[in-house]
Design a protein around this motif. Structure first.
Motif, PDB file in Angstrom:
ATOM      1  N   THR A 115       0.855  -1.181   0.000  1.00 29.77           N
ATOM      2  CA  THR A 115       0.000   0.000   0.000  1.00 29.77           C
ATOM      3  C   THR A 115       0.892   1.231   0.000  1.00 29.77           C
ATOM      4  O   THR A 115       1.981   1.207   0.573  1.00 29.77           O
ATOM      5  CB  THR A 115      -0.935   0.034   1.228  1.00 29.77           C
ATOM      6  OG1 THR A 115      -0.147   0.136   2.422  1.00 29.77           O
ATOM      7  CG2 THR A 115      -1.791  -1.228   1.302  1.00 29.77           C
ATOM      8  N   TYR A 116       0.438   2.274  -0.649  1.00 28.21           N
ATOM      9  CA  TYR A 116       1.218   3.510  -0.692  1.00 28.21           C
ATOM     10  C   TYR A 116       0.349   4.635  -1.249  1.00 28.21           C
ATOM     11  O   TYR A 116      -0.720   4.390  -1.830  1.00 28.21           O
ATOM     12  CB  TYR A 116       2.486   3.345  -1.532  1.00 28.21           C
ATOM     13  CG  TYR A 116       2.270   2.861  -2.950  1.00 28.21           C
ATOM     14  CD1 TYR A 116       2.176   3.742  -4.018  1.00 28.21           C
ATOM     15  CD2 TYR A 116       2.185   1.497  -3.234  1.00 28.21           C
ATOM     16  CE1 TYR A 116       1.998   3.296  -5.316  1.00 28.21           C
ATOM     17  CE2 TYR A 116       2.001   1.033  -4.525  1.00 28.21           C
ATOM     18  CZ  TYR A 116       1.908   1.942  -5.563  1.00 28.21           C
ATOM     19  OH  TYR A 116       1.721   1.495  -6.849  1.00 28.21           O
ATOM     20  N   ARG A 117       0.819   5.846  -1.069  1.00 25.91           N
ATOM     21  CA  ARG A 117       0.172   7.013  -1.660  1.00 25.91           C
ATOM     22  C   ARG A 117       1.030   7.469  -2.832  1.00 25.91           C
ATOM     23  O   ARG A 117       2.259   7.435  -2.776  1.00 25.91           O
ATOM     24  CB  ARG A 117       0.029   8.138  -0.642  1.00 25.91           C
ATOM     25  CG  ARG A 117      -0.673   7.727   0.641  1.00 25.91           C
ATOM     26  CD  ARG A 117      -1.256   8.924   1.367  1.00 25.91           C
ATOM     27  NE  ARG A 117      -2.492   9.371   0.705  1.00 25.91           N
ATOM     28  CZ  ARG A 117      -3.050  10.567   0.879  1.00 25.91           C
ATOM     29  NH1 ARG A 117      -2.478  11.454   1.677  1.00 25.91           N
ATOM     30  NH2 ARG A 117      -4.166  10.888   0.269  1.00 25.91           N
ATOM     31  N   ILE A 118       0.360   7.876  -3.913  1.00 21.68           N
ATOM     32  CA  ILE A 118       1.063   8.271  -5.123  1.00 21.68           C
ATOM     33  C   ILE A 118       0.526   9.614  -5.612  1.00 21.68           C
ATOM     34  O   ILE A 118      -0.680   9.883  -5.530  1.00 21.68           O
ATOM     35  CB  ILE A 118       0.910   7.175  -6.207  1.00 21.68           C
ATOM     36  CG1 ILE A 118       1.753   7.495  -7.433  1.00 21.68           C
ATOM     37  CG2 ILE A 118      -0.552   6.975  -6.587  1.00 21.68           C
ATOM     38  CD1 ILE A 118       1.841   6.323  -8.413  1.00 21.68           C
ATOM     39  N   TYR A 119       1.444  10.452  -6.091  1.00 17.32           N
ATOM     40  CA  TYR A 119       1.081  11.760  -6.651  1.00 17.32           C
ATOM     41  C   TYR A 119       1.521  11.757  -8.107  1.00 17.32           C
ATOM     42  O   TYR A 119       2.716  11.698  -8.407  1.00 17.32           O
ATOM     43  CB  TYR A 119       1.764  12.882  -5.887  1.00 17.32           C
ATOM     44  CG  TYR A 119       1.334  14.279  -6.283  1.00 17.32           C
ATOM     45  CD1 TYR A 119       0.329  14.941  -5.584  1.00 17.32           C
ATOM     46  CD2 TYR A 119       1.930  14.937  -7.361  1.00 17.32           C
ATOM     47  CE1 TYR A 119      -0.068  16.224  -5.944  1.00 17.32           C
ATOM     48  CE2 TYR A 119       1.545  16.218  -7.726  1.00 17.32           C
ATOM     49  CZ  TYR A 119       0.541  16.855  -7.021  1.00 17.32           C
ATOM     50  OH  TYR A 119       0.148  18.123  -7.382  1.00 17.32           O
ATOM     51  N   ILE A 120       0.531  11.794  -9.001  1.00 15.04           N
ATOM     52  CA  ILE A 120       0.797  11.808 -10.437  1.00 15.04           C
ATOM     53  C   ILE A 120       0.490  13.208 -10.957  1.00 15.04           C
ATOM     54  O   ILE A 120      -0.682  13.591 -11.048  1.00 15.04           O
ATOM     55  CB  ILE A 120      -0.070  10.778 -11.177  1.00 15.04           C
ATOM     56  CG1 ILE A 120       0.106   9.385 -10.565  1.00 15.04           C
ATOM     57  CG2 ILE A 120       0.271  10.759 -12.665  1.00 15.04           C
ATOM     58  CD1 ILE A 120      -0.873   8.360 -11.102  1.00 15.04           C
ATOM     59  N   ASP A 181      -2.565  15.400  -9.988  1.00 16.39           N
ATOM     60  CA  ASP A 181      -2.317  16.601  -9.176  1.00 16.39           C
ATOM     61  C   ASP A 181      -2.953  16.502  -7.786  1.00 16.39           C
ATOM     62  O   ASP A 181      -3.399  17.497  -7.209  1.00 16.39           O
ATOM     63  CB  ASP A 181      -2.825  17.867  -9.901  1.00 16.39           C
ATOM     64  CG  ASP A 181      -2.063  18.114 -11.191  1.00 16.39           C
ATOM     65  OD1 ASP A 181      -0.818  17.998 -11.182  1.00 16.39           O
ATOM     66  OD2 ASP A 181      -2.705  18.407 -12.216  1.00 16.39           O
ATOM     67  N   LYS A 182      -2.993  15.278  -7.253  1.00 16.64           N
ATOM     68  CA  LYS A 182      -3.478  15.048  -5.895  1.00 16.64           C
ATOM     69  C   LYS A 182      -2.902  13.717  -5.421  1.00 16.64           C
ATOM     70  O   LYS A 182      -2.447  12.895  -6.215  1.00 16.64           O
ATOM     71  CB  LYS A 182      -5.007  15.006  -5.847  1.00 16.64           C
ATOM     72  CG  LYS A 182      -5.618  13.836  -6.627  1.00 16.64           C
ATOM     73  CD  LYS A 182      -7.115  13.711  -6.414  1.00 16.64           C
ATOM     74  CE  LYS A 182      -7.876  14.805  -7.123  1.00 16.64           C
ATOM     75  NZ  LYS A 182      -9.348  14.543  -7.071  1.00 16.64           N
ATOM     76  N   TRP A 183      -2.940  13.498  -4.125  1.00 17.86           N
ATOM     77  CA  TRP A 183      -2.506  12.213  -3.575  1.00 17.86           C
ATOM     78  C   TRP A 183      -3.643  11.215  -3.666  1.00 17.86           C
ATOM     79  O   TRP A 183      -4.777  11.504  -3.260  1.00 17.86           O
ATOM     80  CB  TRP A 183      -2.070  12.371  -2.124  1.00 17.86           C
ATOM     81  CG  TRP A 183      -0.761  13.087  -1.954  1.00 17.86           C
ATOM     82  CD1 TRP A 183      -0.579  14.392  -1.603  1.00 17.86           C
ATOM     83  CD2 TRP A 183       0.539  12.527  -2.127  1.00 17.86           C
ATOM     84  NE1 TRP A 183       0.757  14.690  -1.546  1.00 17.86           N
ATOM     85  CE2 TRP A 183       1.479  13.559  -1.862  1.00 17.86           C
ATOM     86  CE3 TRP A 183       1.020  11.264  -2.480  1.00 17.86           C
ATOM     87  CZ2 TRP A 183       2.851  13.371  -1.934  1.00 17.86           C
ATOM     88  CZ3 TRP A 183       2.397  11.070  -2.559  1.00 17.86           C
ATOM     89  CH2 TRP A 183       3.293  12.107  -2.292  1.00 17.86           C
ATOM     90  N   THR A 252       4.785   7.937  -1.219  1.00 20.87           N
ATOM     91  CA  THR A 252       4.989   8.086   0.210  1.00 20.87           C
ATOM     92  C   THR A 252       4.160   7.043   0.960  1.00 20.87           C
ATOM     93  O   THR A 252       3.322   6.347   0.368  1.00 20.87           O
ATOM     94  CB  THR A 252       4.619   9.505   0.687  1.00 20.87           C
ATOM     95  OG1 THR A 252       5.132   9.726   1.999  1.00 20.87           O
ATOM     96  CG2 THR A 252       3.115   9.737   0.675  1.00 20.87           C
ATOM     97  N   ARG A 253       4.409   6.922   2.261  1.00 20.02           N
ATOM     98  CA  ARG A 253       3.698   5.988   3.153  1.00 20.02           C
ATOM     99  C   ARG A 253       3.669   4.566   2.579  1.00 20.02           C
ATOM    100  O   ARG A 253       2.637   3.894   2.584  1.00 20.02           O
ATOM    101  CB  ARG A 253       2.266   6.471   3.420  1.00 20.02           C
ATOM    102  CG  ARG A 253       2.203   7.832   4.110  1.00 20.02           C
ATOM    103  CD  ARG A 253       0.787   8.209   4.470  1.00 20.02           C
ATOM    104  NE  ARG A 253       0.664   9.593   4.850  1.00 20.02           N
ATOM    105  CZ  ARG A 253      -0.489  10.210   5.105  1.00 20.02           C
ATOM    106  NH1 ARG A 253      -1.631   9.556   5.029  1.00 20.02           N
ATOM    107  NH2 ARG A 253      -0.506  11.489   5.461  1.00 20.02           N
ATOM    108  N   MET A 254       4.797   4.121   2.096  1.00 21.82           N
ATOM    109  CA  MET A 254       4.878   2.787   1.499  1.00 21.82           C
ATOM    110  C   MET A 254       4.924   1.724   2.596  1.00 21.82           C
ATOM    111  O   MET A 254       5.667   1.847   3.568  1.00 21.82           O
ATOM    112  CB  MET A 254       6.109   2.688   0.592  1.00 21.82           C
ATOM    113  CG  MET A 254       6.141   3.762  -0.494  1.00 21.82           C
ATOM    114  SD  MET A 254       7.481   3.524  -1.695  1.00 21.82           S
ATOM    115  CE  MET A 254       6.754   2.264  -2.730  1.00 21.82           C
TER     116      MET A 254
END
Length: 260
Positions: A115-120, A181-183, A252-254
């Motif tokens: 699990t993780y957060r991604i910003y594209i 343009d958001k997490w 982040t937060r991987m």
């Protein structure tokens, strides 16, 4: 002397049946065990088994292309960057390192979850050729991907998709632009198996909203040896939509979990 409770009698009966069958009296319920929780701000790129930053040394002025930025892992890609195969670009990290020379091996029969957060950003566009931002691969030079999370143009529409490349099976696909343009949150799960012994599940969330939740079972998720995840930007220069430009990607937060 009081009579034993109904629960106690039931427990004794279950234990007696299990003993007669030669089985343990209690069964272990499988659950997700946290195995990997890196911090970009404290551990840096030591979170990964390998770092593939400009392998061909094509753009020294842009190095490092892979770096930490606060508690985020950042991947920069410039239009001049080239991989060792000059028809493509690659800035990626691989594997889950747990400290020193130790890293996690994903083996046949095991079930793993990341699990993780991604910003594209809007500058990282879907293309008519491949643009992968996560891969599951067998380690080694020249090995084919098993699973890819990609940014792909479909009939002119920018999408994000998950595909099993071994059998060319599309797991799921959704519009990319509303997620840029958001997490956003990624939840990916894989049972590693040959032939029809594997399965995958792919979940994307935008805040509290589940954008897509798709799974496939009875599929091939193993080439040989083991499976190793990769993240970053890996894209072909063969795009015909004019979408290639300087860009970046943030993670982040991987977290990495094993079902045990």
């Amino acid at each position: 002397m009081t009579n034993p409770s109904r629960r106690a009698l039931l427990g004794a009966a279950v234990g007696a049946v299990a003993a007669t069958a030669g089985l343990p009296a209690t069964a272990h319920a499988a659950s997700w065990k946290l195995r990997w929780s890196p911090s970009a701000s404290s551990g840096g790129l030591g979170a990964f088994e390998t770092v593939e930053d400009d392998r061909a040394d094509s753009h020294p002025a842009g190095q490092p292309h892979i770096l930490t930025e606060g508690d985020n892992f950042r991947f920069n890609m410039h239009t001049v960057d080239r991989d060792t195969s000059t028809d493509r670009q690659r800035q990626e990290v691989t594997g889950l390192r747990t400290g020193g020379s130790s890293y996690l091996k994903w083996l046949p029969g095991e079930t793993w979850r990341v699990t993780y957060r991604i910003y594209i950003p809007g500058s990282l566009k879907a293309t008519t050729s491949f643009t992968h931002i996560m891969q599951m691969k067998q380690p080694g030079t020249g090995t084919s991907p098993i699973v890819v999370q990609s940014l792909r143009r479909v009939n002119g529409v920018q999408t994000i998709e998950l595909k099993l490349t071994v059998a060319d099976i599309l797991v799921g696909r959704t519009d990319l632009v509303p997620l840029q343009d958001k997490w956003i949150d990624v939840d990916f799960r894989i049972t590693i198996g040959d032939g029809a012994a594997g399965s995958v599940r792919w979940i994307l969330k935008d805040g509290a909203t589940t954008v897509i939740d798709r799974s496939k079972s009875g599929v091939d998720t193993l080439l040989a040896d083991r499976v190793r995840p990769k993240w970053g930007i890996y894209r072909s220069l063969g795009d015909t939509s004019g979408s290639l430009q300087d860009t970046h990607l943030l993670l982040t937060r991987m977290r990495g979990y094993q079902l045990l």
